[in-house]
Design a protein around this motif. Structure first.
Motif, PDB file in Angstrom:
ATOM      1  N   PRO A  77       3.266   7.671  -1.643  1.00  0.00           N
ATOM      2  CA  PRO A  77       2.160   8.629  -1.721  1.00  0.00           C
ATOM      3  C   PRO A  77       2.306   9.572  -2.905  1.00  0.00           C
ATOM      4  O   PRO A  77       1.328  10.191  -3.331  1.00  0.00           O
ATOM      5  N   ASP A  78       3.509   9.679  -3.449  1.00  0.00           N
ATOM      6  CA  ASP A  78       3.743  10.521  -4.624  1.00  0.00           C
ATOM      7  C   ASP A  78       3.036   9.978  -5.860  1.00  0.00           C
ATOM      8  O   ASP A  78       2.769  10.736  -6.803  1.00  0.00           O
ATOM      9  N   ARG A  79       2.704   8.679  -5.874  1.00  0.00           N
ATOM     10  CA  ARG A  79       1.946   8.127  -6.998  1.00  0.00           C
ATOM     11  C   ARG A  79       0.460   8.482  -6.903  1.00  0.00           C
ATOM     12  O   ARG A  79      -0.262   8.388  -7.891  1.00  0.00           O
ATOM     13  N   ALA A  80       0.022   8.860  -5.701  1.00  0.00           N
ATOM     14  CA  ALA A  80      -1.392   9.177  -5.500  1.00  0.00           C
ATOM     15  C   ALA A  80      -1.697  10.643  -5.726  1.00  0.00           C
ATOM     16  O   ALA A  80      -2.858  11.029  -5.885  1.00  0.00           O
ATOM     17  N   THR A  81      -0.686  11.489  -5.750  1.00  0.00           N
ATOM     18  CA  THR A  81      -0.885  12.929  -5.923  1.00  0.00           C
ATOM     19  C   THR A  81       0.195  13.488  -6.830  1.00  0.00           C
ATOM     20  O   THR A  81       1.319  12.969  -6.858  1.00  0.00           O
ATOM     21  N   SER A  82      -0.133  14.538  -7.531  1.00  0.00           N
ATOM     22  CA  SER A  82       0.850  15.176  -8.409  1.00  0.00           C
ATOM     23  C   SER A  82       1.673  16.217  -7.673  1.00  0.00           C
ATOM     24  O   SER A  82       2.628  16.766  -8.224  1.00  0.00           O
ATOM     25  N   ALA A 109       6.183   3.160  23.364  1.00  0.00           N
ATOM     26  CA  ALA A 109       6.266   1.826  23.968  1.00  0.00           C
ATOM     27  C   ALA A 109       7.524   1.663  24.804  1.00  0.00           C
ATOM     28  O   ALA A 109       7.738   0.607  25.397  1.00  0.00           O
ATOM     29  N   GLY A 110       8.357   2.706  24.851  1.00  0.00           N
ATOM     30  CA  GLY A 110       9.572   2.641  25.658  1.00  0.00           C
ATOM     31  C   GLY A 110      10.776   2.074  24.948  1.00  0.00           C
ATOM     32  O   GLY A 110      11.801   1.827  25.578  1.00  0.00           O
ATOM     33  N   ALA A 111      10.686   1.874  23.633  1.00  0.00           N
ATOM     34  CA  ALA A 111      11.799   1.300  22.878  1.00  0.00           C
ATOM     35  C   ALA A 111      12.721   2.400  22.365  1.00  0.00           C
ATOM     36  O   ALA A 111      12.256   3.390  21.784  1.00  0.00           O
ATOM     37  N   LYS A 112      14.017   2.207  22.543  1.00  0.00           N
ATOM     38  CA  LYS A 112      15.011   3.156  22.048  1.00  0.00           C
ATOM     39  C   LYS A 112      15.777   2.590  20.857  1.00  0.00           C
ATOM     40  O   LYS A 112      16.794   3.159  20.445  1.00  0.00           O
ATOM     41  N   ASN A 113      15.310   1.499  20.305  1.00  0.00           N
ATOM     42  CA  ASN A 113      15.984   0.857  19.179  1.00  0.00           C
ATOM     43  C   ASN A 113      16.160   1.818  18.013  1.00  0.00           C
ATOM     44  O   ASN A 113      15.377   2.765  17.846  1.00  0.00           O
ATOM     45  N   VAL A 114      17.156   1.547  17.193  1.00  0.00           N
ATOM     46  CA  VAL A 114      17.335   2.311  15.956  1.00  0.00           C
ATOM     47  C   VAL A 114      16.110   2.127  15.064  1.00  0.00           C
ATOM     48  O   VAL A 114      15.618   0.999  14.892  1.00  0.00           O
ATOM     49  N   VAL A 115      15.599   3.224  14.509  1.00  0.00           N
ATOM     50  CA  VAL A 115      14.487   3.156  13.556  1.00  0.00           C
ATOM     51  C   VAL A 115      14.946   3.712  12.216  1.00  0.00           C
ATOM     52  O   VAL A 115      15.723   4.661  12.153  1.00  0.00           O
ATOM     53  N   MET A 116      14.459   3.088  11.154  1.00  0.00           N
ATOM     54  CA  MET A 116      14.755   3.508   9.793  1.00  0.00           C
ATOM     55  C   MET A 116      13.481   4.012   9.132  1.00  0.00           C
ATOM     56  O   MET A 116      12.410   3.454   9.351  1.00  0.00           O
ATOM     57  N   ALA A 117      13.596   5.051   8.316  1.00  0.00           N
ATOM     58  CA  ALA A 117      12.449   5.590   7.587  1.00  0.00           C
ATOM     59  C   ALA A 117      12.834   5.798   6.135  1.00  0.00           C
ATOM     60  O   ALA A 117      13.745   6.585   5.833  1.00  0.00           O
ATOM     61  N   GLY A 118      12.150   5.074   5.221  1.00  0.00           N
ATOM     62  CA  GLY A 118      12.411   5.201   3.790  1.00  0.00           C
ATOM     63  C   GLY A 118      11.639   6.364   3.191  1.00  0.00           C
ATOM     64  O   GLY A 118      10.584   6.754   3.703  1.00  0.00           O
ATOM     65  N   GLY A 119      12.138   6.921   2.099  1.00  0.00           N
ATOM     66  CA  GLY A 119      11.529   8.092   1.479  1.00  0.00           C
ATOM     67  C   GLY A 119      10.426   7.748   0.501  1.00  0.00           C
ATOM     68  O   GLY A 119       9.802   6.686   0.571  1.00  0.00           O
ATOM     69  N   LEU A 120      10.164   8.657  -0.432  1.00  0.00           N
ATOM     70  CA  LEU A 120       9.102   8.481  -1.424  1.00  0.00           C
ATOM     71  C   LEU A 120       9.565   7.552  -2.551  1.00  0.00           C
ATOM     72  O   LEU A 120      10.685   7.059  -2.561  1.00  0.00           O
ATOM     73  N   ALA A 121       8.647   7.354  -3.526  1.00  0.00           N
ATOM     74  CA  ALA A 121       8.955   6.580  -4.733  1.00  0.00           C
ATOM     75  C   ALA A 121       9.510   5.203  -4.388  1.00  0.00           C
ATOM     76  O   ALA A 121      10.543   4.786  -4.891  1.00  0.00           O
ATOM     77  N   TYR A 122       8.801   4.487  -3.509  1.00  0.00           N
ATOM     78  CA  TYR A 122       9.226   3.157  -3.075  1.00  0.00           C
ATOM     79  C   TYR A 122      10.597   3.210  -2.395  1.00  0.00           C
ATOM     80  O   TYR A 122      11.444   2.361  -2.592  1.00  0.00           O
ATOM     81  N   SER A 123      10.796   4.251  -1.575  1.00  0.00           N
ATOM     82  CA  SER A 123      12.034   4.490  -0.816  1.00  0.00           C
ATOM     83  C   SER A 123      13.220   4.817  -1.719  1.00  0.00           C
ATOM     84  O   SER A 123      14.371   4.803  -1.255  1.00  0.00           O
ATOM     85  N   LYS A 131       0.849  -1.186   0.000  1.00  0.00           N
ATOM     86  CA  LYS A 131       0.000   0.000   0.000  1.00  0.00           C
ATOM     87  C   LYS A 131       0.892   1.246   0.000  1.00  0.00           C
ATOM     88  O   LYS A 131       2.064   1.185   0.394  1.00  0.00           O
ATOM     89  N   PRO A 132       0.344   2.387  -0.432  1.00  0.00           N
ATOM     90  CA  PRO A 132       1.204   3.572  -0.558  1.00  0.00           C
ATOM     91  C   PRO A 132       1.725   4.121   0.761  1.00  0.00           C
ATOM     92  O   PRO A 132       2.781   4.755   0.787  1.00  0.00           O
ATOM     93  N   MET A 133       0.983   3.897   1.854  1.00  0.00           N
ATOM     94  CA  MET A 133       1.398   4.402   3.160  1.00  0.00           C
ATOM     95  C   MET A 133       0.827   3.506   4.257  1.00  0.00           C
ATOM     96  O   MET A 133      -0.138   2.772   4.029  1.00  0.00           O
ATOM     97  N   PRO A 134       1.382   3.578   5.474  1.00  0.00           N
ATOM     98  CA  PRO A 134       0.790   2.850   6.601  1.00  0.00           C
ATOM     99  C   PRO A 134      -0.609   3.390   6.897  1.00  0.00           C
ATOM    100  O   PRO A 134      -0.920   4.541   6.595  1.00  0.00           O
ATOM    101  N   ASP A 135      -1.448   2.548   7.482  1.00  0.00           N
ATOM    102  CA  ASP A 135      -2.814   2.954   7.831  1.00  0.00           C
ATOM    103  C   ASP A 135      -2.873   3.403   9.282  1.00  0.00           C
ATOM    104  O   ASP A 135      -2.232   2.826  10.162  1.00  0.00           O
ATOM    105  N   ALA A 136      -3.669   4.457   9.534  1.00  0.00           N
ATOM    106  CA  ALA A 136      -3.814   4.981  10.895  1.00  0.00           C
ATOM    107  C   ALA A 136      -4.570   4.012  11.791  1.00  0.00           C
ATOM    108  O   ALA A 136      -4.411   4.038  13.015  1.00  0.00           O
TER     109      ALA A 136
END
Length: 495
Positions: free
Chosen positions: A323-328, A363-377, A288-293
């Motif tokens: 989400p860039d595929r869903a909007t111009s 949740a109290g977790a300090k683990n490293v988190v990764m975040a990918g960008g647009l256009a399928y990261s 899906k283009p983005m996570p769901d709330a």
């Protein structure tokens, strides 16, 4: 990476290895009654929180709406839930039907899940009522445990280090820089929701050792939101506690072989039929283009709670946003990426990267988190402008690149990736090509090596290298012509 057609995947269903563990015991109260039965399960538990579920079976006249009530005797609190409207007043908990699941015929069942907090003890509720009628009246509920069940993954004796961010590097507890170099292990995102198992192929000790023999030090593990949360459309044997235990066992086994496990949300709920849609299904059966709330924050609260005491585990928040595929509008796409909410062209309410970071840290977790960008990261051009705020300071940028992507040249990497890598750690969670060769990934690895960055090949599965693409032809580690490039390169880096 988008997956091969379903018919291709099912050809390998015979190689499924269903891992069943008892790291976190399932606590169940159940009984038979002429009116109704309720099965209450502690799916997963950690030091201050837990994930629970209820399965309600109506044995009386058909109901057009339902309301389940019970009391928490140990001071537990419901913090969020799904498949029901959850509320709590004092010790009294109520779960009322949603608009889409109010009808409950004679003999029919419905399941709902929740996240909760606890301290001291987490006993099973003693009684349940469905629309005021007491359930399970013919049997005694399972006695509550005298002490909380164990919550940590089993001791592995492994060598995977605890990680945190220091400047632009991922470092271990001693401050030594650690590049993540390895493979993806696909399967956990699709097998369960298709009803064929949990993993696509073996994940036993020999199979993980084969990955380590390539001199890999990291493994990325795609997950399915609905399977982790145990939503009703997934077969019970592949969902909830069964799924979570399987993931925890794979994580522990990876760490035992010195591999950093990267767990990531790959497929999630949300109906999307716009540009580049992978399916029209509301369920987590495609990208899906983005996570769901509705469910994604609950997923990450639970995953983070499960692994919060294991800093060797890295969290990749969402596989490939588009989400860039869903909007111009590029601005709208980046705002959607960070802030979520109502996004142009996406019919469901979106959870942005900030929402997911907040869920993990909440949740109290300090683990490293990764975040990918647009256009399928593949697009990190405005990642620094829109990056979420991380109070733990353990945020890394994620990037995916294939030979058919827009940003697949050294000039693009120099202009868009280098500035990001100059400020935060950058991990190429997926690299690959659909040529059944390794000329392109050779170029990728050369550039990433020169910039001291991390990368993982897609994918350690025995698919056809052009439709996968697949690194291996056998789970003993025999490479395809494409996979030989990554294997030989990793071995040359670590002779």
């Amino acid at each position: 990476m988008r997956h091969p057609p379903r018919s291709v995947l099912l050809a390998f269903a015979g190689a499924v290895a269903l891992v069943s563990g008892a790291v976190v015991p399932v606590v169940t109260a159940q009984g038979a009654t002429q009116a109704c039965t309720v099965e209450y399960t502690v799916t997963s538990q950690w030091d201050s929180g837990f994930q629970g579920s209820v399965r309600i079976t109506n044995n009386q006249a058909a109901l057009s709406s339902w309301k389940l009530t019970f009391d928490f005797a140990g001071g537990q609190k419901v913090t969020q839930g799904w498949n029901a409207k959850w509320s709590q007043s004092g010790t009294a908990v109520t779960a009322a039907n949603e608009s889409y699941n109010g009808s409950l015929g004679t003999g029919a069942s419905v399941s709902a899940g929740f996240l909760g907090s606890w301290s001291g003890s987490n006993p099973v509720p003693a009684a349940f009522k469905l629309n005021g009628t007491t359930c399970n009246v013919d049997t005694e509920p399972t006695p509550p445990p005298t002490s909380p069940p164990p919550t940590d993954p089993p001791p592995s004796g492994g060598t995977a280090p605890a990680l945190h961010v220091s400047g632009t590097k991922l470092v271990d507890a001693g401050g030594k820089a650690r590049r993540l170099l390895g493979v993806n292990r696909s399967g956990g995102e699709f097998m369960c929701v298709q009803g064929y198992g949990i993993w696509d192929g073996p994940v036993d000790d020999a199979a993980i050792q084969a990955i380590a023999d390539w001199k890999a030090n990291a493994i990325r593990i795609p997950l399915n939101e609905e399977c982790w949360l145990g939503l009703a459309n997934v077969k019970p044997e592949y969902a909830g506690a069964h799924y979570i235990d399987a993931v925890k066992e794979l994580v522990a086994r990876a760490e035992a072989h010195g591999l950093t496990p990267i767990v990531e949300m790959h497929w999630n709920q949300g109906q999307y039929t716009g540009n580049s849609a992978g399916c029209s299904d509301v369920h987590a059966t495609c990208q899906k283009p983005m996570p769901d709330a509705q469910y994604a924050p609950s997923f990450w609260s639970s995953v983070a709670g499960t692994f919060k005491d294991d800093q060797a585990v890295v969290f990749d928040l969402f596989n490939e946003p588009y989400p860039d595929r869903a909007t111009s509008s590029t601005t709208d796409a980046w705002k959607c990426w960070r802030d979520g909410g109502t996004c142009p062209g996406i019919s469901y309410e979106v959870a942005g990267m900030q929402d997911l970071v907040d869920a993990v840290r909440g949740a109290g977790a300090k683990n490293v988190v990764m975040a990918g960008g647009l256009a399928y990261s593949n697009d990190l051009s405005q990642w620094l402008t829109y990056r979420p705020t991380d109070p733990a300071g353990n945020l890394a940028a994620a990037y995916h690149v294939y030979n058919f992507n827009t940003c697949s040249s050294e000039s693009c990497w120099n202009s868009t990736l280098a500035p990001v890598a100059a400020q935060v750690p950058l991990v190429a969670g997926e690299i690959g090509e659909n040529t059944c060769s390794h000329g392109f990934v050779d170029q990728v690895m050369k550039w990433f090596d020169a910039h001291d960055l991390s990368y993982l090949g897609w994918t350690w599965n025995t698919w056809d290298c052009s439709s996968g693409p697949s690194l291996i032809s056998s789970y003993d580690g025999t490479p395809t012509a494409y996979g030989a490039g990554l294997r030989d390169h990793l071995r040359a880096l670590n002779p």
